[in-house]
Scaffold this motif. Structure first.
Motif, short mmCIF file in Angstrom:
data_model
loop_
_atom_site.label_atom_id
_atom_site.label_comp_id
_atom_site.label_asym_id
_atom_site.label_seq_id
_atom_site.Cartn_x
_atom_site.Cartn_y
_atom_site.Cartn_z
N VAL A 79 3.34 8.52 -14.96
CA VAL A 79 3.66 7.20 -14.42
C VAL A 79 4.70 7.33 -13.31
O VAL A 79 5.64 8.13 -13.39
CB VAL A 79 4.19 6.28 -15.54
CG1 VAL A 79 4.82 5.01 -14.98
CG2 VAL A 79 3.06 5.93 -16.49
N LEU A 80 4.52 6.52 -12.27
CA LEU A 80 5.54 6.41 -11.23
C LEU A 80 6.44 5.23 -11.57
O LEU A 80 5.98 4.09 -11.65
CB LEU A 80 4.89 6.18 -9.86
CG LEU A 80 5.86 5.84 -8.72
CD1 LEU A 80 6.80 7.01 -8.44
CD2 LEU A 80 5.09 5.45 -7.46
N LEU A 81 7.72 5.49 -11.79
CA LEU A 81 8.71 4.43 -11.95
C LEU A 81 9.26 4.12 -10.57
O LEU A 81 9.92 4.96 -9.95
CB LEU A 81 9.83 4.86 -12.89
CG LEU A 81 11.00 3.87 -13.02
CD1 LEU A 81 10.53 2.51 -13.52
CD2 LEU A 81 12.09 4.43 -13.92
N ASN A 82 8.97 2.93 -10.09
CA ASN A 82 9.31 2.55 -8.71
C ASN A 82 10.34 1.43 -8.75
O ASN A 82 10.01 0.26 -8.83
CB ASN A 82 8.04 2.11 -7.98
CG ASN A 82 8.25 2.02 -6.48
OD1 ASN A 82 9.36 1.87 -6.00
ND2 ASN A 82 7.16 2.10 -5.73
N GLY B 195 10.77 3.18 -4.13
CA GLY B 195 10.08 4.46 -4.22
C GLY B 195 8.68 4.40 -3.64
O GLY B 195 8.27 3.42 -3.03
N SER B 196 7.94 5.48 -3.86
CA SER B 196 6.55 5.60 -3.42
C SER B 196 5.94 6.80 -4.13
O SER B 196 6.65 7.60 -4.74
CB SER B 196 6.48 5.79 -1.90
OG SER B 196 6.81 7.14 -1.56
N ALA C 234 0.82 -1.21 0.00
CA ALA C 234 0.00 0.00 0.00
C ALA C 234 0.85 1.26 0.00
O ALA C 234 0.61 2.18 -0.79
CB ALA C 234 -0.93 0.00 1.21
N LEU C 235 1.84 1.33 0.88
CA LEU C 235 2.54 2.60 1.11
C LEU C 235 3.70 2.83 0.16
O LEU C 235 4.13 3.97 0.00
CB LEU C 235 3.03 2.66 2.56
CG LEU C 235 1.95 2.39 3.63
CD1 LEU C 235 2.50 2.64 5.02
CD2 LEU C 235 0.70 3.23 3.38
N SER C 236 4.19 1.79 -0.49
CA SER C 236 5.22 1.96 -1.51
C SER C 236 4.64 1.76 -2.91
O SER C 236 4.71 2.65 -3.75
CB SER C 236 6.39 0.99 -1.29
OG SER C 236 7.34 1.12 -2.33
N TRP C 237 4.05 0.58 -3.16
CA TRP C 237 3.53 0.29 -4.50
C TRP C 237 2.16 0.89 -4.75
O TRP C 237 1.67 0.84 -5.88
CB TRP C 237 3.48 -1.22 -4.70
CG TRP C 237 4.82 -1.85 -4.94
CD1 TRP C 237 5.97 -1.21 -5.32
CD2 TRP C 237 5.15 -3.24 -4.83
NE1 TRP C 237 7.00 -2.12 -5.46
CE2 TRP C 237 6.53 -3.37 -5.16
CE3 TRP C 237 4.43 -4.37 -4.49
CZ2 TRP C 237 7.19 -4.60 -5.16
CZ3 TRP C 237 5.09 -5.60 -4.49
CH2 TRP C 237 6.45 -5.70 -4.82
N ASP C 238 1.50 1.42 -3.74
CA ASP C 238 0.19 2.07 -3.89
C ASP C 238 -0.86 1.10 -4.43
O ASP C 238 -1.72 1.45 -5.24
CB ASP C 238 0.31 3.29 -4.82
CG ASP C 238 -0.89 4.24 -4.67
OD1 ASP C 238 -1.39 4.37 -3.55
OD2 ASP C 238 -1.29 4.85 -5.68
N ILE C 239 -0.81 -0.15 -3.95
CA ILE C 239 -1.78 -1.16 -4.37
C ILE C 239 -3.05 -1.03 -3.54
O ILE C 239 -3.00 -1.02 -2.31
CB ILE C 239 -1.19 -2.57 -4.22
CG1 ILE C 239 0.00 -2.75 -5.17
CG2 ILE C 239 -2.24 -3.64 -4.50
CD1 ILE C 239 0.73 -4.07 -5.00
N THR C 240 -4.18 -0.94 -4.21
CA THR C 240 -5.48 -0.87 -3.55
C THR C 240 -6.42 -1.91 -4.19
O THR C 240 -6.05 -2.59 -5.16
CB THR C 240 -6.11 0.52 -3.71
OG1 THR C 240 -6.53 0.68 -5.08
CG2 THR C 240 -5.11 1.63 -3.36
N ALA C 241 -7.63 -1.99 -3.68
CA ALA C 241 -8.62 -2.92 -4.22
C ALA C 241 -9.04 -2.55 -5.63
O ALA C 241 -9.68 -3.35 -6.32
CB ALA C 241 -9.83 -2.98 -3.30
#
Length: 654
Positions: free
Chosen positions: A408-411, A426-427, A296-303
């Motif tokens: 785009v976020l390159l993480n 990253g985040s 959640a806090l780095s990759w920003d994965i949500t439902a």
């Protein structure tokens, strides 16, 4: 035109700070804890200064389900030996299966069969049946179930069912040869072996029946062999997974055995390129809180997200991919040749599944750039590109933005099997600079040390972690007194985790990982990072791949710096090309980076996750037999070390 290292490629927009999962967590901290943070750096500083407060907040914010008490959070704050949440009982799989609706949990794509979809509701139902099936085979808490399985939804079901019972899972990809699998699974003495009879890789059908026979014959603890029907032929003397699930189908929901925080959940194996693979034991609680946090806090994965990352079941990225279900996301599982029928295959799948977050290896990105693959033109619309496994060149980073847009976020991250997560990455709250990783992960006290154990900024040092992480290994299997674990991580700096990578932190908090520290390049007392070499060689069109090795002088001289190159198709490595390569390294880097020898080889050795294997090559060149330094089953190309053996023999004849 080349992109200079350190070029700013992306800055967070105010909307990113607000709408990201990290922004929601920060707002929650303000409302529930009275804590206010106006920058990522300030948030990170709190997360490592107040470890107890940070990880207690993770448990509460992500609604971790447990019995017992979350207090105390951390006792015996030492490494090794730190104990997290000693009075908590929970189960990772209970959180993996929280969502039970008809949204897609997993897409399955392969070259063996037609695509399939598995909903969250169907996943829960299959896990409930699999639980009953495993119980019927005698599996209970602490027993080991192993999977010689590809990255397919059936593997996800078996994994979730195993850990839901408090049993322990270990996996191996079916492209591994029998001896490599025996070296891994034999250590944990499994009771149940799940396997496929074969698979299709690109256009090639691969039969694995002989390997399964060798594995079961070599591991006497195996009481049951279960075939997951996937290959072209049935496995002899094996029960069928589909029949087991059908026989134990139930309308009852899955159940979950809540276990202590550190109860073993999964055994992950190191690459095994040198010696017997380490059997790294991870616990339910450590992986649960780490994956909830990182997802959640780095990759920003949500439902709302669909997450695609090509991986085999032998890499910790498989665990990270499946962990996105903790956050309610959909995952895309891919098995087969990632470049068949072309490099655009993954991007076509991403467009078809409306993938929002895609993980790609830096080497794959570099090859897409070389071959002018155009993901945006294929309909790929992602908010984030993640990358790990090896350093990423500045030009590869620029390609991501050129092809997929400035939003785009390159993480880019670096972590590993040892913590089953990232250490630096990253985040949405961090900027992106070409050729760099954006910074330290929350809750991870990472820094660089010199040989004396002093922190260094702006120069190469050992990547270390100075405070405990919940997802550090519970133990190594078969290491009852912890001797091997201490030797692996804590021998160089007592009480400090040494990860084994060279890293350079900038004064703005970003960093560059420059290769394995056991592949040391030290010319005249000056450390040289391998990633610096590769960032230059990757830009030379006549070079398809390269590896740099330094052989030290036993008498204290400069030693010999070798550069091995695979020439591009139709290119011959002649003296003129050698001169151009040397001049480019001198200009881009420094005179110290100019090799003493530049030699052509047919292939550069990589392991199955794409990492270059400098250490085995160095040992071969110093006279060690190839069978002692590398398991060929662990290599992407089993013949890739042969040329270095020949070179060593030639050296000895001089």
């Amino acid at each position: 035109m080349s992109t200079p290292a350190g070029t700013l490629l992306h800055e967070p927009a105010p909307a990113d700070l607000e709408r990201s999962a990290l922004g929601g967590f920060v707002r929650w901290l303000a409302g529930s804890r009275g804590l206010s943070f106006d920058s990522y750096e300030a948030l990170h500083r709190w997360s490592v200064d107040d470890l107890e407060g940070f990880w207690r907040a993770i448990v509460e914010y992500f609604d971790v389900r447990y019995d017992g008490s979350p207090e105390p959070v951390l006792v015996e704050r030492t490494m090794p030996g730190a104990r997290w949440f000693p009075h908590l009982r929970l189960n990772y799989a209970e959180h993996l299966l929280r969502r039970g609706d008809d949204g897609v949990a997993a897409y399955g794509y392969s070259q063996t069969r037609a695509p399939i979809r598995l909903t969250h509701r169907a996943l829960r139902a299959q896990v409930a049946a699999a639980q009953a099936a495993l119980r019927s085979l005698g599996v209970g808490r602490g027993d080991r179930v192993v999977g010689y399985l590809p990255n397919v939804p059936e593997t996800l079901v078996a994994y979730a069912a195993t850990i839901s019972l408090g049993a322990i899972w270990a996996g191996c990809a079916p492209e591994f040869g029998a001896q490599s699998v025996i070296d891994r699974f034999g250590q944990v003495e499994p009771a149940v072996l799940l396997a496929v009879s074969g698979y299709t890789y690109g256009a090639r059908e691969v039969d694995r029946r002989d390997e399964v026979a060798r594995i079961r014959a070599a591991i006497p603890s195996v009481q049951h062999v279960v075939e997951v029907e996937y290959g072209a032929h049935p496995l002899p003397d094996a029960q069928r997974w589909s029949q087991l699930l059908e026989r134990h189908a139930t309308t009852a929901p899955p159940t979950f055995t809540r276990v202590p925080f550190e109860h073993p959940m999964v055994v992950l194996f190191s690459s095994g390129t040198t010696g017997r693979p380490k059997a790294i034991v991870h616990g339910h609680g450590g992986l649960l809180v780490e994956h909830l946090k990182s997802n959640a806090l780095s990759w920003d994965i949500t439902a709302e997200d669909t997450f695609l990352w090509f991986s085999t079941t032998a890499w910790m990225m498989w665990n990270s991919l499946s962990s996105a279900l903790l956050n309610g996301a959909s995952i895309v599982m891919i098995d087969g040749n990632p470049a068949h029928p072309g490099l655009d295959w993954q991007f076509r799948i991403a467009a078809e599944t409306a993938t929002t977050i895609i993980g790609l290896s830096p080497a794959f990105i570099a090859e897409c750039r070389r071959q002018d693959v155009r993901p945006g033109a294929l309909g790929v619309r992602v908010k984030e590109v993640c990358a790990a496994g090896s350093p990423m060149s500045p030009d590869a980073a620029r390609w991501v933005y050129d092809e997929l847009g400035p939003q785009v976020l390159l993480n880019v991250g670096c972590g590993g099997t040892d913590v089953c997560s990232g250490i630096v990455q990253g985040s949405p709250w961090q900027a992106v600079w070409a050729g760099e990783i954006s910074g330290r992960c929350l809750g991870v006290a990472a820094t660089a040390y010199d040989e004396r154990g002093h922190e260094v900024i702006g120069e190469l040092g050992e990547l270390v972690i100075t405070e405990p992480m919940p997802s550090m290994p519970v133990a190594f299997w078969g290491d009852p007194d912890g001797t091997r674990l201490r030797e692996a991580y804590f021998e160089s700096y007592p009480g400090i985790w040494r990860h084994g990578d060279w890293i350079r932190f900038t004064d703005r908090g970003s960093c560059v990982v420059s290769g394995r520290s056991d592949a040391t390049l030290n010319r005249g007392g000056v450390r040289l990072g391998t990633a610096d070499f590769y960032s230059t060689t990757d830009r030379i069109p006549e070079i398809a791949d390269a590896m740099v090795i330094h052989l030290e002088d036993d008498e204290g001289g400069m030693g010999t710096l070798w550069l091995f190159v695979v020439p591009a198709e139709g290119v011959e490595l002649d003296d003129a090309l050698r001169a151009r390569i040397a001049d480019r390294l001198r200009t881009d880097l420094s005179p110290r980076h100019v090799p003493d020898r530049i030699e052509a080889v047919p292939a550069i050795p990589h392991n199955r996750t794409g990492k270059k294997l400098e250490v085995p090559v160095k040992k071969i060149l110093k006279g060690r037999p190839v069978d002692e330094v590398a398991s060929k089953d662990a290599l992407a190309d089993p013949t890739s070390l042969d040329a270095f053996v020949t070179i060593r023999e030639r050296m000895e004849q001089r």
